[in-house]
Design a protein around this motif. Structure first.
Motif, short mmCIF file in Angstrom:
data_model
loop_
_atom_site.label_atom_id
_atom_site.label_comp_id
_atom_site.label_asym_id
_atom_site.label_seq_id
_atom_site.Cartn_x
_atom_site.Cartn_y
_atom_site.Cartn_z
N MET A 181 0.80 -1.22 0.00
CA MET A 181 0.00 0.00 0.00
C MET A 181 0.83 1.28 0.00
O MET A 181 0.32 2.34 -0.36
N SER A 182 2.10 1.20 0.43
CA SER A 182 2.92 2.42 0.48
C SER A 182 4.39 2.04 0.56
O SER A 182 4.74 0.88 0.79
N THR A 183 5.23 3.04 0.43
CA THR A 183 6.68 2.83 0.54
C THR A 183 7.11 2.58 1.98
O THR A 183 8.27 2.23 2.21
N GLU B 134 2.62 -8.53 -5.43
CA GLU B 134 1.96 -7.72 -6.45
C GLU B 134 2.98 -6.96 -7.29
O GLU B 134 2.68 -6.54 -8.40
N GLY B 135 4.15 -6.73 -6.73
CA GLY B 135 5.24 -6.15 -7.50
C GLY B 135 5.36 -4.64 -7.45
O GLY B 135 6.40 -4.10 -7.82
N LYS B 136 4.35 -3.93 -6.99
CA LYS B 136 4.43 -2.48 -6.91
C LYS B 136 3.37 -1.93 -5.96
O LYS B 136 2.42 -2.64 -5.59
N VAL B 137 3.53 -0.67 -5.58
CA VAL B 137 2.60 -0.02 -4.66
C VAL B 137 1.29 0.27 -5.38
O VAL B 137 1.27 0.73 -6.53
N SER B 138 0.18 -0.01 -4.70
CA SER B 138 -1.14 0.37 -5.18
C SER B 138 -1.97 0.83 -4.00
O SER B 138 -2.16 0.07 -3.04
N GLN B 139 -2.44 2.07 -4.04
CA GLN B 139 -3.18 2.62 -2.90
C GLN B 139 -4.69 2.61 -3.12
O GLN B 139 -5.43 3.18 -2.33
N GLU B 140 -5.13 1.94 -4.15
CA GLU B 140 -6.56 1.81 -4.39
C GLU B 140 -7.13 0.63 -3.61
O GLU B 140 -6.49 -0.40 -3.47
N ASP B 141 -8.34 0.81 -3.11
CA ASP B 141 -9.00 -0.25 -2.36
C ASP B 141 -9.70 -1.18 -3.34
O ASP B 141 -10.92 -1.13 -3.54
N THR B 142 -8.91 -2.02 -3.98
CA THR B 142 -9.42 -2.93 -5.00
C THR B 142 -8.94 -4.35 -4.69
O THR B 142 -8.04 -4.55 -3.89
N VAL C 228 -0.98 6.94 5.87
CA VAL C 228 0.24 7.36 6.56
C VAL C 228 1.26 7.93 5.58
O VAL C 228 1.96 8.91 5.88
N MET C 229 1.34 7.32 4.40
CA MET C 229 2.27 7.80 3.38
C MET C 229 1.58 7.78 2.01
O MET C 229 1.84 6.92 1.16
N PRO C 230 0.68 8.73 1.78
CA PRO C 230 -0.03 8.77 0.49
C PRO C 230 0.91 9.14 -0.65
O PRO C 230 1.81 9.96 -0.48
N GLU C 231 0.70 8.53 -1.79
CA GLU C 231 1.54 8.79 -2.95
C GLU C 231 1.34 10.21 -3.48
O GLU C 231 2.28 10.82 -3.99
N LYS C 232 0.12 10.73 -3.36
CA LYS C 232 -0.17 12.09 -3.86
C LYS C 232 -0.76 12.89 -2.72
O LYS C 232 -1.97 12.88 -2.47
N PHE C 233 0.10 13.62 -2.02
CA PHE C 233 -0.32 14.37 -0.84
C PHE C 233 -0.25 15.87 -1.09
O PHE C 233 -1.22 16.60 -0.93
N LEU C 234 0.90 16.34 -1.49
CA LEU C 234 1.10 17.77 -1.70
C LEU C 234 1.78 17.97 -3.05
O LEU C 234 2.88 17.47 -3.28
N PHE C 235 1.07 18.66 -3.94
CA PHE C 235 1.57 18.86 -5.31
C PHE C 235 1.87 17.54 -6.00
O PHE C 235 2.84 17.42 -6.76
N ARG D 93 2.93 14.75 -4.72
CA ARG D 93 4.09 14.05 -4.20
C ARG D 93 3.79 13.47 -2.82
O ARG D 93 2.84 13.89 -2.14
N ARG D 94 4.63 12.53 -2.39
CA ARG D 94 4.50 11.98 -1.05
C ARG D 94 4.90 13.02 -0.01
O ARG D 94 5.74 13.88 -0.28
N PRO D 95 4.35 12.96 1.22
CA PRO D 95 4.76 13.87 2.28
C PRO D 95 6.21 13.60 2.69
O PRO D 95 6.69 12.46 2.57
N PRO D 96 6.92 14.60 3.19
CA PRO D 96 8.33 14.40 3.57
C PRO D 96 8.50 13.50 4.78
O PRO D 96 9.56 12.90 4.97
N VAL D 97 7.47 13.41 5.62
CA VAL D 97 7.50 12.54 6.81
C VAL D 97 6.17 11.82 6.91
O VAL D 97 5.16 12.25 6.35
N PRO D 98 6.13 10.69 7.61
CA PRO D 98 4.86 9.97 7.76
C PRO D 98 3.80 10.82 8.45
O PRO D 98 4.10 11.60 9.36
N LEU D 99 2.56 10.67 8.04
CA LEU D 99 1.47 11.40 8.66
C LEU D 99 1.04 10.71 9.95
O LEU D 99 1.32 9.51 10.15
#
Length: 271
Positions: A64-66, A143-151, A184-191, A193-199
């Protein structure tokens, strides 16, 4: 830089320091800055601490995240800072090993580089087999890569399945599904991009399943019988130690991967 990942490197002191620092970070994010609930944690804890001697363990989870690894091991009661109990994990070479400093640190953190698109017989997969041969614990994100969709859990790559077959002793395979790391670490948070620190102040839910039961002898027989007239182009894979040729391997890895995917999906719909 494989030498940096050996437990004997500088008497294990650098590894202990890195695992301790990373473990502290995982505990901070999972247990103090956020709230983490774990269902069936005892199944994981017992296998990490006291599985049968020389028996390898493979844990598999969605991605789900890095931050999934190492933070998913930061829940209360887990021995996050013990370098002897820490997992080995397959990590993307282009992200975690892009310069000598990163390579050294991630090697100390018991990470094995994997080249995306490099195939299941790339050189570093032999390192993963070696750790399993020593009875180690390996975590993978099939799965091989990050996916943040609830699918639903996507079609899995065959690397994990190949490790199950190539290991001298069949590993225990434990499925895990989690939710909340995408907050906690969304891929698209600000502009974008990921946030600089965990939420903070997020809820993380982790569901640990039961070991997957594979009827490997029957699976192998079926794979052999259904691929006798295989006519598609081959990639030149070597035979497995027990003599499975490439067509049989393809069929077997597909079946094993689908079994793992189905197990993970059954956990995902529980939350």
């Amino acid at each position: 830089m494989e030498w940096a990942g050996r437990g004997t490197h500088l008497r294990g002191i650098p590894r202990t320091m890195v695992i301790g620092a990373v473990g502290t970070f995982a505990k901070l994010v999972a247990s103090f800055l956020n709230s983490t609930s774990v269902r069936n944690a005892d199944a994981l804890l017992s296998l990490v601490r006291s599985r049968p001697p020389a028996t390898p363990l493979i844990t598999v989870s969605n991605h789900m995240s890095t931050l999934d690894d190492p933070v998913m091991w930061g829940f209360k009661g887990f021995p996050t800072m013990d370098p002897n109990l820490a997992r080995w994990v397959l990590a993307a070479e282009d992200i975690c090993f892009k310069n000598p400093l990163y390579s050294y640190i991630f090697r100390l953190g018991k990470c094995i580089p994997i080249t995306r698109g490099g195939g299941i017989y790339q050189q570093h997969m032999n390192e993963a087999v070696a750790q399993l041969s020593n009875g180690g614990w390996l975590h993978t994100f099939p799965e091989g890569k990050v996916s943040q969709e609830d699918t639903p859990i996507r079609r899995l790559k065959w690397g994990t399945a190949s490790l199950i077959i190539r290991a001298p002793v069949t590993p225990i395979v434990l499925p895990i599904v989690h939710h909340g790391f995408e907050q906690v670490m969304p891929e698209k948070f600000l502009f974008g991009r990921r946030p600089p620190v965990p939420l903070c102040n997020k809820k993380i839910n982790i569901i640990v399943g039961e070991p997957i039961d594979f009827d490997l002898p029957n699976m192998k027989r079926t794979a052999i019988s259904t691929t006798r007239n295989f006519s598609l182009p081959l990639l030149g894979w070597p035979n497995t130690p027990d003599g499975l040729d490439e067509p049989a391997q393809r069929s077997l890895y597909s079946t094993i991967s689908e079994t793992i995917r189905t197990s993970m999906e059954s956990l995902r719909i529980l939350r």
